[in-house]
Design an enzyme around this catalytic site. Structure first.
Site, PDB file in Angstrom:
ATOM      1  N   ARG A   1       1.574  -1.297  14.681  1.00  0.00           N
ATOM      2  CA  ARG A   1       0.199  -1.203  15.186  1.00  0.00           C
ATOM      3  C   ARG A   1      -0.166  -2.540  15.818  1.00  0.00           C
ATOM      4  O   ARG A   1      -0.568  -3.478  15.135  1.00  0.00           O
ATOM      5  CB  ARG A   1      -0.774  -0.805  14.069  1.00  0.00           C
TER       6      ARG A   1
ATOM      7  N   ASP B   1      -0.480  -4.173   4.769  1.00  0.00           N
ATOM      8  CA  ASP B   1      -0.166  -4.388   6.187  1.00  0.00           C
ATOM      9  C   ASP B   1      -0.962  -5.546   6.784  1.00  0.00           C
ATOM     10  O   ASP B   1      -2.091  -5.829   6.358  1.00  0.00           O
ATOM     11  CB  ASP B   1      -0.453  -3.119   6.991  1.00  0.00           C
TER      12      ASP B   1
ATOM     13  N   ASP C   1      -3.138  -6.260   9.016  1.00  0.00           N
ATOM     14  CA  ASP C   1      -4.236  -5.915   9.918  1.00  0.00           C
ATOM     15  C   ASP C   1      -5.525  -5.830   9.113  1.00  0.00           C
ATOM     16  O   ASP C   1      -5.555  -6.124   7.917  1.00  0.00           O
ATOM     17  CB  ASP C   1      -3.950  -4.607  10.665  1.00  0.00           C
TER      18      ASP C   1
ATOM     19  N   TYR D   1       6.016  -4.556  12.885  1.00  0.00           N
ATOM     20  CA  TYR D   1       4.785  -3.806  12.639  1.00  0.00           C
ATOM     21  C   TYR D   1       4.404  -2.980  13.861  1.00  0.00           C
ATOM     22  O   TYR D   1       4.398  -3.489  14.993  1.00  0.00           O
ATOM     23  CB  TYR D   1       3.654  -4.772  12.284  1.00  0.00           C
TER      24      TYR D   1
ATOM     25  N   HIS E   1      -0.691  -9.518  16.324  1.00  0.00           N
ATOM     26  CA  HIS E   1       0.709  -9.362  15.951  1.00  0.00           C
ATOM     27  C   HIS E   1       1.586  -9.449  17.190  1.00  0.00           C
ATOM     28  O   HIS E   1       1.130  -9.361  18.322  1.00  0.00           O
ATOM     29  CB  HIS E   1       0.945  -7.998  15.276  1.00  0.00           C
TER      30      HIS E   1
ATOM     31  N   GLU F   1      -7.232  -3.267   8.081  1.00  0.00           N
ATOM     32  CA  GLU F   1      -7.172  -2.285   6.999  1.00  0.00           C
ATOM     33  C   GLU F   1      -6.378  -2.840   5.818  1.00  0.00           C
ATOM     34  O   GLU F   1      -6.773  -2.690   4.661  1.00  0.00           O
ATOM     35  CB  GLU F   1      -6.542  -0.986   7.506  1.00  0.00           C
TER      36      GLU F   1
ATOM     37  N   GLU G   1       0.799  -1.215   0.000  1.00  0.00           N
ATOM     38  CA  GLU G   1       0.000   0.000   0.000  1.00  0.00           C
ATOM     39  C   GLU G   1       0.836   1.271   0.000  1.00  0.00           C
ATOM     40  O   GLU G   1       0.362   2.338  -0.366  1.00  0.00           O
ATOM     41  CB  GLU G   1      -0.983   0.016   1.191  1.00  0.00           C
TER      42      GLU G   1
END
Length: 704
Positions: A299, A80, A82, A297, A343, A84, A7
């Site tokens: 988040r 990513d 997650d 990562y 994660h 999103e 992304e």
């Protein structure tokens, strides 16, 4: 050739550096399709089916992706790891016609080994993750789209409200009112200056109990009596306790704890923490090496660490600090209830790349945050710190009463994790005390009372607010910073130093929402909705059923309130600035770009002025430069001479252009008062220390 779609262009550049010519890496630049901007875009009568549209700016990106896909042997969707990222991958697959199996790859860190492992183990798109993201997007659109017109009608046009931001605003308002309504209570601390008999060294002992029962001193009369009786009595030590205490290392960082620590220890803002952390994850430019990803990562709400990372950490600790600093078994931390635990915790990609090896090779903010993440992770895998503690209790016998005083101290026996990382509860200064024995007498030099008053709770800082949102289950790691920036951009909150407080507009909006939509403004409702989103992710419930359980009653309430309800208008703030065109005192107004001064005689007089002090001088025309906010909520700096002068900058500009390449220079002010000009061009390394041209100007701090 195989194609990898991520992304972020920054992420694409880092991955391309790690992989060979067999792979082509391109970026979608976020979502390729989304809900429409100007219409609801949700069919509420058909299972809340969303209408996804492709914006004009995304059409070129999609054309590029389709061309690259047509040339590729295999395609991997690597957004990513997650919700999103899963949704971005799903949208790309739908828009570009990718309907094959095993096209989704995920990795928790951007390293060559991690990416290769991911390519070797592709999977299908996880529709549980996609549906959870879709439910959140639809839910937030429904709430915001229907709430915002109501409060705009009741208060003033252009206002917005949302499922998470409105509850967060209420937290700030509630805290401010708690402070206003706080009534201080008097209390007294009493201290005795005592020495061992025949010695001169004094220790400060604190009054603790009366006849063995702990006592709080509430007023001056009580304090004076304790002081007088204590002075008159005979002193002796009646209890000595020696012990050892352990201070366990803190868990590795989650998104929330990383933000809190960086705000507290580095002086960063929440937005800056997110920005720098994202760069550390996607890749930073390391002098002499190119772009390198440094951390996993960023988040995450989990404190879990992989077995391989634990093994590497224990070996590193034993070699660097000694075997005693490495526990026999890896430290394991429990992830708090309600966390997604999708994660690992945030950690360095490898401990071999020490902060010291990067010093001077990456930007200062990147180095400081990386060192914080690195040290916290290493410390989390180390042995506890050990302290020898001493608690001594002495009494003054007076009038048949025993007035008890305490003296405490501790010394470090084994540093443990504190050799690496300073924790709030473990780095207190050790206090070495004389060796006391029970029954020995003491000499009293003086006894004094200190009047105190209880204090109200502190206003939230970015760090404490993030912590409170997490504790109340409001939002997720990816939304904390965005929530703060949203309510700040809407002028619902403001700052006094590092502390947040609600504006008058923020309080009015909050009160209207609480009066008309109490369920929406209940933090428990928001937390429960987050739990429901987790259930969708796990496949336990259909996403549209979660919306159906909420929306009909909410919409009915909207219809009842839409044209009714109390109307409230915020008071205009009158400034001391006189309009030079008509002579009226200008008033403070707000727009999506921030505050500005406007003539109250609008539309007859349309004069406006910038609000606040200039931060610098325009290098192009010499006029003042002011801080502003863009449509997307980003801070920038613009010349007050616009439109005649179109100069603007994302950084606080220096009042001159770079003498070597002619580009804009940023002005950085340090806490010690020194100022530096730096060229903003990545190719040009020009910088110089200067005497501040305007000592009263507020410039961007390196620690912000």
């Amino acid at each position: 050739m195989d194609l990898i779609i991520v992304e972020s262009p920054h992420k694409a550049k880092t991955i391309a550096k790690y992989l060979g010519k067999q792979y082509r890496v391109v970026a979608s630049k976020g979502h390729v399709s989304d809900l429409p901007q100007r219409t609801l875009g949700i069919d509420v009568k058909n299972h809340y089916k969303p209408e996804y549209v492709i914006s004009q700016e995304k059409k070129e990106v999609i054309d590029l992706l389709k061309r690259e896909i047509a040339k590729a042997d295999k395609v991997y969707l690597a957004a990513d790891p997650d919700r999103e990222g899963e949704a971005i991958s799903w949208h790309i697959a739908n828009v570009c016609g990718l309907h094959g199996d095993n096209q989704r790859i995920v990795f928790n860190e951007i390293s060559k080994n991690a990416v290769i492992r991911a390519i070797e183990h592709p999977r299908n798109i996880n529709m549980g993750l996609v549906d959870a993201q879709q439910a959140r997007r639809v839910l937030d659109r429904l709430v915001g789209y229907e709430l915002s017109p109501v409060i705009s009608r009741q208060i003033k046009s252009g206002l917005s409200a949302g499922r998470v931001q409105s509850v967060a605003l209420k937290m700030v308002v509630d805290r401010e009112r708690e402070i206003r309504n706080f009534k201080p209570e008097e209390y007294w601390n009493i201290f005795a200056q005592l020495t061992k008999s025949g010695k001169s060294a004094e220790n400060k002992w604190e009054y603790y109990d009366l006849n063995g029962k702990k006592q709080k001193v509430r007023n001056a009369d009580q304090a004076n009596a304790v002081v007088a009786d204590s002075k008159a009595g005979a002193w002796k030590v009646d209890q000595v306790k020696r012990a050892q205490s352990l201070s366990k290392p803190p868990a590795p960082f989650t998104t929330s704890t990383m933000q809190q620590d960086a705000i507290s220890k580095l002086g960063f803002s929440a937005a800056m923490v997110s920005k720098v952390a994202q760069k550390l994850y996607e890749g930073v430019e390391v002098e002499g090496e190119g772009q390198i990803a440094l951390v996993t990562y960023i988040r995450s709400d989990s404190v879990r660490v992989s077995e391989q990372a634990q093994k590497e950490a224990l070996e590193f600790i034993a070699q660097t600090y000694g075997a005693d600093y490495a526990p026999k078994r890896p430290n394991v931390y429990g992830t708090k209830k309600g966390a997604q635990d999708a994660h690992e915790a945030i950690r360095p990609n490898t401990l071999a790349r020490t902060p010291e090896s990067l010093k001077g090779k990456i930007q200062s903010s990147e180095y400081r945050l990386y060192k914080l993440i690195y040290d916290r992770f290493v410390a989390s895998q180390m042995s506890p710190a050990i302290y020898d503690t001493l608690t001594v209790h002495a009494v003054s016998m007076s009038g048949g009463n025993a007035y008890g005083y305490q003296l405490k101290g501790k010394t470090v026996k084994f540093k443990g994790f504190t050799a690496v990382y300073s924790a709030d509860d473990a780095d207190a200064a050790s206090k070495t005390l004389p060796d006391f024995t029970e029954g020995e007498t003491l000499d009293c030099k003086d006894v004094k009372g200190e009047q105190k008053f209880t204090k109200p709770p502190l206003r939230y800082t970015d760090g404490s607010f993030i912590k409170a949102m997490e504790e109340n289950g409001i939002g997720r790691p990816s939304t904390f910073e965005k929530t703060i920036s949203t309510i700040a951009k809407r002028a619902y909150i403001d700052r006094e130093g590092k502390h947040l407080y609600p504006t008058e507009l923020g309080e009015i909006v909050c009160d209207q929402l609480v009066a008309n939509f109490p369920d929406i403004m209940n933090s428990q409702f928001t937390a429960t909705m987050e739990t429901n989103l987790d259930k969708i992710e796990d496949g336990g419930v259909a996403w549209y059923d979660v919306i159906e359980d909420f929306y009909p009653a909410f919409h009915e309430q909207i219809e009842r309130v839409r044209y009714g309800g109390k109307r409230v208008r915020p008071k205009e703030e009158v400034s001391d600035v006189t309009c030079e065109k008509c002579g009226a005192k200008m008033v403070v107004r707000e727009s999506r770009y921030g505050k500005f001064l406007a003539c109250p005689n609008f539309p007859k007089c349309r004069n406006t002025k910038p609000y606040g002090d200039a931060v610098s001088t325009c290098p192009k025309c010499g006029k003042p430069v002011y801080k502003k906010v863009s449509k997307k909520g980003k801070t920038f700096y613009s010349c007050s001479g616009y439109p005649e002068c179109d100069f603007s900058s994302w950084d606080v500009p220096a009042p001159e252009f770079c003498p070597e390449c002619g580009q804009t220079m940023r002005m950085i002010k340090y806490k010690n008062g020194s100022v530096r000009y730096e060229c903003t061009s990545h190719e040009c390394k020009y910088r110089r220390e200067v005497v501040p041209p305007n000592p009263t100007a507020t410039t961007q701090s390196q620690d912000e």
